[in-house]
Design a protein around this motif. Structure first.
Motif, PDB file in Angstrom:
ATOM      1  N   MET A   1      -1.905  -3.237   6.422  1.00 36.33           N
ATOM      2  CA  MET A   1      -1.525  -2.057   5.636  1.00 36.33           C
ATOM      3  C   MET A   1      -0.123  -2.207   5.052  1.00 36.33           C
ATOM      4  O   MET A   1       0.128  -1.813   3.903  1.00 36.33           O
ATOM      5  N   GLY A   2       0.789  -2.772   5.841  1.00 31.74           N
ATOM      6  CA  GLY A   2       2.140  -2.957   5.321  1.00 31.74           C
ATOM      7  C   GLY A   2       2.176  -3.889   4.134  1.00 31.74           C
ATOM      8  O   GLY A   2       2.873  -3.633   3.147  1.00 31.74           O
ATOM      9  N   ALA A   3       1.418  -4.981   4.201  1.00 28.47           N
ATOM     10  CA  ALA A   3       1.430  -5.959   3.118  1.00 28.47           C
ATOM     11  C   ALA A   3       0.675  -5.476   1.887  1.00 28.47           C
ATOM     12  O   ALA A   3       1.055  -5.804   0.758  1.00 28.47           O
ATOM     13  N   LEU A   4      -0.367  -4.688   2.089  1.00 31.19           N
ATOM     14  CA  LEU A   4      -1.219  -4.286   0.973  1.00 31.19           C
ATOM     15  C   LEU A   4      -0.788  -2.967   0.323  1.00 31.19           C
ATOM     16  O   LEU A   4      -1.053  -2.748  -0.855  1.00 31.19           O
ATOM     17  N   ILE A   5      -0.137  -2.090   1.077  1.00 27.78           N
ATOM     18  CA  ILE A   5       0.212  -0.771   0.563  1.00 27.78           C
ATOM     19  C   ILE A   5       1.650  -0.717   0.056  1.00 27.78           C
ATOM     20  O   ILE A   5       1.931  -0.135  -0.996  1.00 27.78           O
ATOM     21  N   VAL A   6       2.573  -1.297   0.820  1.00 26.01           N
ATOM     22  CA  VAL A   6       3.993  -1.193   0.476  1.00 26.01           C
ATOM     23  C   VAL A   6       4.348  -2.296  -0.520  1.00 26.01           C
ATOM     24  O   VAL A   6       4.404  -3.474  -0.162  1.00 26.01           O
ATOM     25  N   ASP A   7       4.597  -1.902  -1.755  1.00 30.12           N
ATOM     26  CA  ASP A   7       4.924  -2.869  -2.810  1.00 30.12           C
ATOM     27  C   ASP A   7       6.413  -2.926  -3.115  1.00 30.12           C
ATOM     28  O   ASP A   7       6.908  -3.940  -3.624  1.00 30.12           O
TER      29      ASP A   7
END
Length: 538
Positions: free
Chosen positions: A198-204
């Motif tokens: 979730m951190g890698a995919l959501i936080v841009d």
């Protein structure tokens, strides 16, 4: 609803259709259930899966919070200047360690339900402190509140992380205990995987970080409500011989909840001491004589805890558990550094990190199910320890940039498959060898050792990364040190001399019950024969 011993405690009641109608995969009991939901004469209830799901969700979310900075390290430092995200893992583990010391007393005072509810409340409060209140005042800049929230979340975790063995022994039959414990324990690993994915995919970008934490706070609050209204203390009747023995013993120590002075001087036991009063619903049929002496009241004194360490085989289980925790926590913490060194991007790291934790869970279910059937804890543990030491040594070679034979992320997955299952199996092994002592204390002691050792080694892993840089790749020596720890644990475990006391007690009770039933049938047959002779004589 029966009278409760504390405002946290809520007893379950037998509901229509709540008896067991299905089981875990790999469970041998699936073939021997009767239509009434009985298992070797004991009734089990489907609400055990609700309790297990809630406990697993708490473990899942707490470690998601703990490692939430791991895949967004640089973005978090940009948003919260001077935060040092890697320090938060140490803060979390130290807070966890301190709370673990008092967790047994919380269980003793408030019971299983009270302890888990209190932990879920601390998790929700800590999440709100860390993120600010969603939709009203999200935390964009305050590093102090993030650290304070991390401390509260760390304090909350032992209240549900140390109770899976107690939950499985209270709610589940013996053939499901290892896999139930594995589900709850490895939910932590799944939570770490979610933090990577979730951190890698959501936080841009950096500005997404506060909103990400606010989302976690909403989840934590909803989960607290679910625990508050749905988590139950104990089933109406025990699911196994061991649980029956505990209930039988504790019923003799029942405390009047209206007598406050007695309640304060003699804290209530942590499993509901009252069984369902409706005899028609009691499938469990055990003799109180069989239960006598098989379970004891917990005193939580140092003299009592010393009994665990002097029991043959317990220290071996403790070392195996701590070794697995050191490896999994270290690899999870430095996943980003290990893969980034090979040129992989943030999204790639997130996906590999998530799959790593999924492999830990899947292997724990499969190997745990096998161990449930065979009860061969020693053999399984020694094989996993040997395999883990070998794979860790190969990882030191796989980190070499010039290596085109072994891929590091494949080796990480093999580590997950061999080292991950050690924790639930070591927990059940510890419970086996110390029976009739508390399963909860077993996991408390194992978590204490695991968290303390992990907090000590995680910073050292970073310090070893550039030692002998001419001969080894970066982090190569770090993996060799991990290999040495794993090898020493393997050698130590080879001296295991414990006995499966819980299994032996269950087999003894089962044989005794069979003998009583045969005796009853013989008496009934004699009575019928005498009646027939009497009729013939007329």
């Amino acid at each position: 609803m029966r009278a409760s011993l504390s405002p946290f405690r809520r007893d379950s009641s037998p509901l229509e259709g709540s008896v067991r109608s299905f089981s875990f995969p790999f469970s041998p009991s699936a073939s021997i259930f009767s239509g009434q939901g009985s298992f070797y004469g004991f009734q089990v209830y489907s609400h055990r899966f609700v309790n297990l799901a809630l406990l697993s969700a708490l473990n899942f979310l707490s470690d998601w919070q703990c490692f939430s900075f791991a895949p967004i390290h640089s973005l978090a430092e940009e948003q919260f200047e001077g935060l040092q995200p890697e320090t938060l893992v140490s803060i979390f583990l130290l807070s966890n360690f301190m709370a673990t010391l008092i967790e047994p007393k919380i269980v003793q005072w408030f019971g299983l339900r009270g302890c888990v509810t209190l932990g879920s409340m601390f998790l929700a409060i800590g999440s709100l402190v860390k993120s600010g209140i969603p939709f009203f005042g999200v935390n964009y800049t305050n590093r102090t509140m993030i650290r304070l929230g991390t401390i509260l979340i760390g304090l909350s975790q032992p209240m549900y992380q140390c109770t899976p063995a107690l939950l499985s022994s209270t709610w589940f039959p013996h053939d499901e205990r290892t896999i139930a414990t594995a589900i709850a324990l490895n939910s932590n690993q799944l939570g770490i995987g979610a933090s990577f994915a979730m951190g890698a995919l959501i936080v841009d970008r950096a500005s997404d970080v506060p909103q990400y934490f606010a989302f976690l706070s909403v989840l934590s609050f909803l989960l607290f409500l679910g625990v508050l209204f749905e988590f139950e203390e104990a089933p109406p009747s025990p699911p196994s011989h061991a649980a029956a023995a505990a209930v039988e013993k504790r019923e003799k120590m029942a405390i009047d909840p209206t007598n406050i002075s007695e309640l304060l001087t003699n804290p209530p036991p942590h499993v509901d001491s009252q069984r369902n009063g409706d005899d028609d619903n009691q499938i469990c049929d055990y003799d109180s004589d069989d239960s006598e002496g098989d379970y004891e009241e917990l005193s939580y004194t140092w003299d009592f805890l010393r009994q665990f360490f002097t029991r043959p085989g317990f220290i071996h289980a403790l070392v195996a558990f701590a070794t697995s925790a050191i490896v999994i926590n270290t690899v999870s913490t430095y996943m980003n550094a290990l893969l980034a060194a090979r040129g992989h991007g943030r999204v790639y790291v997130g996906v590999v990190g998530a799959v790593f934790q999924l492999v830990v869970m899947a292997s724990s279910f499969i190997i745990g199910g096998y161990t449930d059937r065979k009860r061969n804890y020693f053999t399984v543990t020694i094989v996993l320890l040997l395999a883990g030491a070998l794979i860790l040594a190969v990882c030191a070679y796989a980190l070499d940039q010039n290596n085109n034979v072994v891929n590091i992320w494949w080796m990480l997955f093999v580590i997950a498959a061999t080292v991950g299952p050690l924790q639930p199996i070591a927990t059940e092994l510890g419970c086996e060898v110390v029976y009739p002592h508390s399963e909860n204390v077993v996991l408390v002691l194992q978590q204490l050792a695991a968290n303390l050792c992990s907090a000590a080694f995680v910073p050292c892993f970073e310090k070893f990364k550039d030692i002998f840089s001419q001969q080894f790749p970066q982090y190569g020596v770090s993996f060799l040190v991990l290999t040495g720890i794993h090898a020493l644990a393997t050698i130590q475990f080879m001296t295991f001399n414990g006995t499966y006391e819980r299994y032996r007690a269950e087999q003894k009770k089962k044989k005794s019950k069979i003998r009583r039933r045969r005796s009853d049938k013989s008496l009934a047959h004699v009575a019928v024969s005498e009646k027939t002779l009497l009729i013939d004589s007329f």
